[in-house]
Design a protein around this motif. Structure first.
Motif, PDB file in Angstrom:
ATOM      1  N   VAL A  90       0.861  -1.181   0.000  1.00  0.00           N
ATOM      2  CA  VAL A  90       0.000   0.000   0.000  1.00  0.00           C
ATOM      3  C   VAL A  90       0.897   1.232   0.000  1.00  0.00           C
ATOM      4  CG1 VAL A  90      -1.943  -1.104   1.186  1.00  0.00           C
ATOM      5  CG2 VAL A  90      -0.178   0.013   2.518  1.00  0.00           C
ATOM      6  N   ASN A  91       0.397   2.305  -0.552  1.00  0.00           N
ATOM      7  CA  ASN A  91       1.135   3.557  -0.545  1.00  0.00           C
ATOM      8  C   ASN A  91       0.802   4.279   0.758  1.00  0.00           C
ATOM      9  OD1 ASN A  91       2.237   6.069  -0.917  1.00  0.00           O
ATOM     10  ND2 ASN A  91       1.740   6.136  -3.077  1.00  0.00           N
ATOM     11  N   CYS A  92       1.782   4.399   1.621  1.00  0.00           N
ATOM     12  CA  CYS A  92       1.585   5.024   2.928  1.00  0.00           C
ATOM     13  C   CYS A  92       1.462   6.536   2.759  1.00  0.00           C
ATOM     14  CB  CYS A  92       2.764   4.691   3.843  1.00  0.00           C
ATOM     15  SG  CYS A  92       2.642   5.475   5.465  1.00  0.00           S
ATOM     16  N   PRO A  93       0.332   7.112   3.134  1.00  0.00           N
ATOM     17  CA  PRO A  93       0.180   8.555   3.007  1.00  0.00           C
ATOM     18  C   PRO A  93       1.125   9.338   3.926  1.00  0.00           C
ATOM     19  CG  PRO A  93      -1.932   7.514   3.496  1.00  0.00           C
ATOM     20  CD  PRO A  93      -0.881   6.469   3.598  1.00  0.00           C
ATOM     21  N   HIS A  94       1.556   8.721   5.002  1.00  0.00           N
ATOM     22  CA  HIS A  94       2.432   9.417   5.956  1.00  0.00           C
ATOM     23  C   HIS A  94       3.868   9.478   5.460  1.00  0.00           C
ATOM     24  CE1 HIS A  94       3.725  11.003   9.800  1.00  0.00           C
ATOM     25  NE2 HIS A  94       4.683  10.099   9.816  1.00  0.00           N
ATOM     26  N   THR A  95       4.397   8.353   4.962  1.00  0.00           N
ATOM     27  CA  THR A  95       5.794   8.318   4.524  1.00  0.00           C
ATOM     28  C   THR A  95       5.946   8.550   3.025  1.00  0.00           C
ATOM     29  OG1 THR A  95       5.756   5.931   4.101  1.00  0.00           O
ATOM     30  CG2 THR A  95       6.376   6.649   6.335  1.00  0.00           C
ATOM     31  N   GLY A  96       4.868   8.311   2.280  1.00  0.00           N
ATOM     32  CA  GLY A  96       4.929   8.450   0.831  1.00  0.00           C
ATOM     33  C   GLY A  96       5.563   7.258   0.137  1.00  0.00           C
ATOM     34  N   ALA A  97       5.853   6.209   0.873  1.00  0.00           N
ATOM     35  CA  ALA A  97       6.514   5.022   0.309  1.00  0.00           C
ATOM     36  C   ALA A  97       5.533   3.863   0.213  1.00  0.00           C
ATOM     37  CB  ALA A  97       7.686   4.628   1.199  1.00  0.00           C
TER      38      ALA A  97
END
Length: 111
Positions: free
Chosen positions: A64-71
């Motif tokens: 999943v694309n983590c909205p917090h880290t952007g990774a």
């Protein structure tokens, strides 16, 4: 295609989707295989024990694309972060923990 029980599991759907989007050879390389034979055999239902293969698919392709880290992060790590106790010793990790509480990717809370 055979209708084996593992073909109804989440990891198999992740594998099929990835192969449809990027091709079997590319996905095999992402999984760490030198050729696409094993991946093709899993897709066609002609592979032996799929337990290790399934674990590799979930670890490397179910992201999943983590909205917090952007990774892109493995869904299993994402769920572990959500379930963890709040890390009060580190402000960045605490902010990440709070972001997980509001994230669209968070696991459903079982009642």
């Amino acid at each position: 295609m055979s209708d084996l029980p593992y073909m109804q599991e989440r990891w198999f759907e992740v594998l099929k989707t990835a192969c449809a989007e990027r091709g079997v050879t590319t996905v095999a390389a992402e999984l760490g295989f030198s050729n696409h034979t094993g991946t093709s055999r899993v897709l066609s239902g002609r592979y032996g024990n799929t337990e290790r293969f399934a674990a590799r698919v979930l670890a490397r392709l179910d992201t999943v694309n983590c909205p917090h880290t952007g990774a892109n992060e493995a869904r299993a790590l994402c769920h572990a972060q959500f379930a963890a106790e709040p890390p009060t010793h580190n402000p960045y990790r605490l902010a990440h923990w709070h972001a997980c509480r509001r994230c669209a990717h968070r696991p459903e809370i079982e009642s």
